[in-house]
Design a protein around this motif. Structure first.
Motif, PDB file in Angstrom:
ATOM      1  N   ILE A  47       0.841  -1.199   0.000  1.00  0.00           N
ATOM      2  CA  ILE A  47       0.000   0.000   0.000  1.00  0.00           C
ATOM      3  C   ILE A  47       0.880   1.255   0.000  1.00  0.00           C
ATOM      4  O   ILE A  47       0.629   2.195  -0.752  1.00  0.00           O
ATOM      5  CB  ILE A  47      -0.916   0.011   1.236  1.00  0.00           C
ATOM      6  N   MET A  48       1.904   1.267   0.831  1.00  0.00           N
ATOM      7  CA  MET A  48       2.781   2.444   0.943  1.00  0.00           C
ATOM      8  C   MET A  48       3.546   2.685  -0.359  1.00  0.00           C
ATOM      9  O   MET A  48       3.782   3.832  -0.731  1.00  0.00           O
ATOM     10  CB  MET A  48       3.760   2.275   2.107  1.00  0.00           C
ATOM     11  N   ALA A  49       3.918   1.631  -1.045  1.00  0.00           N
ATOM     12  CA  ALA A  49       4.634   1.786  -2.311  1.00  0.00           C
ATOM     13  C   ALA A  49       3.737   2.432  -3.364  1.00  0.00           C
ATOM     14  O   ALA A  49       4.197   3.237  -4.176  1.00  0.00           O
ATOM     15  CB  ALA A  49       5.147   0.440  -2.802  1.00  0.00           C
ATOM     16  N   ALA A  50       2.459   2.100  -3.328  1.00  0.00           N
ATOM     17  CA  ALA A  50       1.526   2.636  -4.323  1.00  0.00           C
ATOM     18  C   ALA A  50       1.039   4.035  -3.961  1.00  0.00           C
ATOM     19  O   ALA A  50       0.807   4.860  -4.846  1.00  0.00           O
ATOM     20  CB  ALA A  50       0.333   1.698  -4.482  1.00  0.00           C
ATOM     21  N   PHE A  51       0.883   4.291  -2.673  1.00  0.00           N
ATOM     22  CA  PHE A  51       0.300   5.557  -2.209  1.00  0.00           C
ATOM     23  C   PHE A  51       1.177   6.147  -1.106  1.00  0.00           C
ATOM     24  O   PHE A  51       0.864   6.036   0.077  1.00  0.00           O
ATOM     25  CB  PHE A  51      -1.126   5.345  -1.703  1.00  0.00           C
ATOM     26  N   SER A  52       2.246   6.772  -1.497  1.00  0.00           N
ATOM     27  CA  SER A  52       3.251   7.240  -0.538  1.00  0.00           C
ATOM     28  C   SER A  52       2.762   8.351   0.375  1.00  0.00           C
ATOM     29  O   SER A  52       3.380   8.624   1.399  1.00  0.00           O
ATOM     30  CB  SER A  52       4.507   7.684  -1.275  1.00  0.00           C
ATOM     31  N   GLU A  53       1.660   9.008   0.021  1.00  0.00           N
ATOM     32  CA  GLU A  53       1.165  10.085   0.884  1.00  0.00           C
ATOM     33  C   GLU A  53       0.458   9.557   2.130  1.00  0.00           C
ATOM     34  O   GLU A  53       0.200  10.303   3.072  1.00  0.00           O
ATOM     35  CB  GLU A  53       0.231  11.026   0.112  1.00  0.00           C
ATOM     36  N   LEU A  54       0.147   8.245   2.152  1.00  0.00           N
ATOM     37  CA  LEU A  54      -0.511   7.662   3.309  1.00  0.00           C
ATOM     38  C   LEU A  54       0.492   7.476   4.442  1.00  0.00           C
ATOM     39  O   LEU A  54       1.655   7.160   4.213  1.00  0.00           O
ATOM     40  CB  LEU A  54      -1.141   6.314   2.947  1.00  0.00           C
ATOM     41  N   ARG A  55       0.024   7.664   5.655  1.00  0.00           N
ATOM     42  CA  ARG A  55       0.891   7.500   6.824  1.00  0.00           C
ATOM     43  C   ARG A  55       0.955   6.026   7.204  1.00  0.00           C
ATOM     44  O   ARG A  55      -0.069   5.349   7.273  1.00  0.00           O
ATOM     45  CB  ARG A  55       0.358   8.332   7.977  1.00  0.00           C
ATOM     46  N   PRO A  56       2.140   5.518   7.468  1.00  0.00           N
ATOM     47  CA  PRO A  56       2.302   4.095   7.810  1.00  0.00           C
ATOM     48  C   PRO A  56       1.450   3.657   9.002  1.00  0.00           C
ATOM     49  O   PRO A  56       0.879   2.568   8.983  1.00  0.00           O
ATOM     50  CB  PRO A  56       3.792   3.956   8.124  1.00  0.00           C
ATOM     51  N   GLU A  57       1.342   4.498  10.042  1.00  0.00           N
ATOM     52  CA  GLU A  57       0.551   4.126  11.224  1.00  0.00           C
ATOM     53  C   GLU A  57      -0.910   3.914  10.861  1.00  0.00           C
ATOM     54  O   GLU A  57      -1.591   3.058  11.399  1.00  0.00           O
ATOM     55  CB  GLU A  57       0.583   5.206  12.316  1.00  0.00           C
ATOM     56  N   TRP A  58      -1.379   4.755   9.937  1.00  0.00           N
ATOM     57  CA  TRP A  58      -2.767   4.636   9.519  1.00  0.00           C
ATOM     58  C   TRP A  58      -2.961   3.372   8.676  1.00  0.00           C
ATOM     59  O   TRP A  58      -3.913   2.635   8.877  1.00  0.00           O
ATOM     60  CB  TRP A  58      -3.209   5.881   8.748  1.00  0.00           C
TER      61      TRP A  58
END
Length: 109
Positions: A47-58
């Protein structure tokens, strides 16, 4: 917030209507996405690789804000830069067209 709710929030944010489309954006199968939902387990690195603006904790636990505000602002700036480049291309094409028309009209007088 469970995995299904987080994935639905991502779909809403990205304007994605189906799980199939989200799976395609993530580079995973629909079955894998369904597995995340049914087991309430998420593959955060994908998910983080595809959408880097998302916060990892979330992404990992549903805690805090969904997006990193700095990353979100950078994403918006990049979008605006693309729009400005598109606008400049259109203006340049129109200017070239006007020059050709002017030349054709002047040659006809």
């Amino acid at each position: 917030m469970n995995v299904k709710e987080r994935l639905d929030a991502i779909k809403k944010r990205k304007g994605v209507e189906s799980d199939a489309e989200l799976a395609r954006l993530l580079g995973v199968s629909k079955q894998r996405l369904y597995g995340w939902k049914s087991r309430d387990i998420i593959d955060a690195p994908i998910i983080m690789a595809a959408f880097s603006e998302l916060r990892p904790e979330w992404v990992e636990r549903g805690e805090g804000d969904m997006c990193d505000q700095h990353a979100e602002l950078l994403r918006r700036v990049e979008q605006l830069q693309e729009l400005v480049e598109e606008k400049d291309d259109i203006i340049n094409k129109q200017a070239d067209h006007i020059k050709r028309l002017t030349k054709a009209l002047m040659g006809g007088w």
